[in-house]
Design an enzyme around this catalytic site. Sequence first.
Site, PDB file in Angstrom:
ATOM      1  N   ASP A  30       0.899  -1.176  -0.029  1.00  0.00           N
ATOM      2  CA  ASP A  30       0.110   0.071  -0.147  1.00  0.00           C
ATOM      3  C   ASP A  30       0.983   1.297   0.042  1.00  0.00           C
ATOM      4  O   ASP A  30       1.856   1.384   0.857  1.00  0.00           O
ATOM      5  CB  ASP A  30      -0.790   0.088   1.232  1.00  0.00           C
ATOM      6  N   SER A  47     -10.053  10.350   8.180  1.00  0.00           N
ATOM      7  CA  SER A  47     -11.475   9.812   7.720  1.00  0.00           C
ATOM      8  C   SER A  47     -11.410   8.260   7.648  1.00  0.00           C
ATOM      9  O   SER A  47     -12.325   7.576   7.523  1.00  0.00           O
ATOM     10  CB  SER A  47     -11.765  10.403   6.436  1.00  0.00           C
ATOM     11  N   ASN A  48     -10.118   7.732   7.559  1.00  0.00           N
ATOM     12  CA  ASN A  48      -9.778   6.261   7.293  1.00  0.00           C
ATOM     13  C   ASN A  48     -10.361   5.495   8.820  1.00  0.00           C
ATOM     14  O   ASN A  48     -10.888   4.381   8.560  1.00  0.00           O
ATOM     15  CB  ASN A  48      -8.354   5.853   7.104  1.00  0.00           C
ATOM     16  N   LEU A  49     -10.304   6.207   9.749  1.00  0.00           N
ATOM     17  CA  LEU A  49     -10.411   5.337  10.945  1.00  0.00           C
ATOM     18  C   LEU A  49     -11.848   5.051  11.335  1.00  0.00           C
ATOM     19  O   LEU A  49     -11.931   3.924  12.142  1.00  0.00           O
ATOM     20  CB  LEU A  49      -9.965   6.223  12.243  1.00  0.00           C
ATOM     21  N   GLN A  50     -12.902   5.347  10.501  1.00  0.00           N
ATOM     22  CA  GLN A  50     -14.144   4.958  10.832  1.00  0.00           C
ATOM     23  C   GLN A  50     -14.281   3.430  10.488  1.00  0.00           C
ATOM     24  O   GLN A  50     -15.156   2.660  10.693  1.00  0.00           O
ATOM     25  CB  GLN A  50     -15.097   5.734   9.954  1.00  0.00           C
ATOM     26  N   ASP A  54      -9.172  -0.907  -4.096  1.00  0.00           N
ATOM     27  CA  ASP A  54     -10.380   0.079  -4.293  1.00  0.00           C
ATOM     28  C   ASP A  54     -10.641   0.475  -5.607  1.00  0.00           C
ATOM     29  O   ASP A  54     -11.249   1.343  -5.964  1.00  0.00           O
ATOM     30  CB  ASP A  54     -10.659   1.012  -3.245  1.00  0.00           C
ATOM     31  N   CYS A  86     -15.644   5.106  -2.163  1.00  0.00           N
ATOM     32  CA  CYS A  86     -16.123   5.166  -0.631  1.00  0.00           C
ATOM     33  C   CYS A  86     -16.169   6.804  -0.142  1.00  0.00           C
ATOM     34  O   CYS A  86     -17.318   7.115   0.774  1.00  0.00           O
ATOM     35  CB  CYS A  86     -15.150   4.679   0.454  1.00  0.00           C
ATOM     36  N   CYS A 116     -27.771  -2.415 -19.052  1.00  0.00           N
ATOM     37  CA  CYS A 116     -26.625  -1.830 -18.561  1.00  0.00           C
ATOM     38  C   CYS A 116     -25.792  -1.200 -19.547  1.00  0.00           C
ATOM     39  O   CYS A 116     -26.751  -0.772 -20.595  1.00  0.00           O
ATOM     40  CB  CYS A 116     -25.786  -2.815 -17.799  1.00  0.00           C
TER      41      CYS A 116
END
Length: 371
Positions: A71, A78-81, A139, A201, A327
């Site tokens: 990574d 905001s990642n910690l949620q 992601d 996200c 689609c």
Amino acid sequence: MTFPPLVAPVDALTPDEFSRTARHRALPQIGDAGQRRLAAARVAVIGAGGLGSPVILALAAAGVGMLRIIDDDHVELSNLQRQVIHDLTTVGASKAASATDRAGALSTTIEVEAVTERLGAHNAERLLDGCDLAIDGSDSFATRDVVDAACADLGIPLVWGSVLAGFAQVTVFWASPPAPASGIRLADLFPPGSAGEPPNCATAGVLGPLCLQAGALMASEAVKLLIGVGEPLFGRICVIDAFGARQRELPLRPSAAPPTDASAPAGRLSVGELRASLNGHAPPAVLDVREADEVATGMVPGARHVPLARVLADPTAPTESPVVVVCERGPRAERAADALRSAGIEASVLDGGMAAWRAATRHDATTVAGG
């Protein structure tokens, strides 16, 4: 289907590791031999975010011998949620380094490698080389395609997961599994060019606990493959609807495999046929399974928008029958139609999707303008 173990066991566990993993060894499916196989295993984890966090914690605790954490991102508040491997003290730090520290604190014998390179086509095989298995918690579809291709070239299985909003998907891809199984790859789930780049996200949101649920399932799949027990999610995809408290399993077959009668492809309608049926006395329902940003550019008149993930999570929700599924070009619609048909709903697909519908509309406009 159970596969042979991916690794041979180490000769013996250290005394501390023998004691630490006692509850694992008490399981008849794992036992001492299985735990020694885990100690010999080498696993690459792509992404130390929402899915990678529980995967890394679970595998380190389980006794996997080596984790390579890939990574290039840094921890944000905001990642910690949802990215529970990090905490307030690591905001601003490398995610790979933060995850490495936490994983190393769970076992005295584990080897953890932090890789802060951005994984791409130029280095994917090198970064995954030497590993028995890879787990993709990235992601973006660009990264997922690269990881899938590298795993296929290296001949190793890939545990794959995705999560967005309140939905998650988990499965196992393996391009060259042991006979008699046929290889299944990411392209069998999302044919190239069919998925686009879905909302992330930051724009769509994500339920934090769902990341732990899906990540724990991915870690369990890895353990089963490494030691050769149970039935991995190979040839099956698990779809989780967290808000609906539903978990469904759908079959996943190689795209080149001839379908059986029970899984025959859904029928196709041309643009002209759909237009005629919509103008008839009993028009079908039209279901658009694209993402919100795609339908914002236009839909078949009267169509109902239900994203693919929601259809797969609950194929019985669209109660109308018959249904024509739309689609962008067709592959996602075929997956949705298969799921609907498995739930007893008559479903067909717009051939060529919205791309064909737009082309026909432009042609009609040009013809009228030209007299």
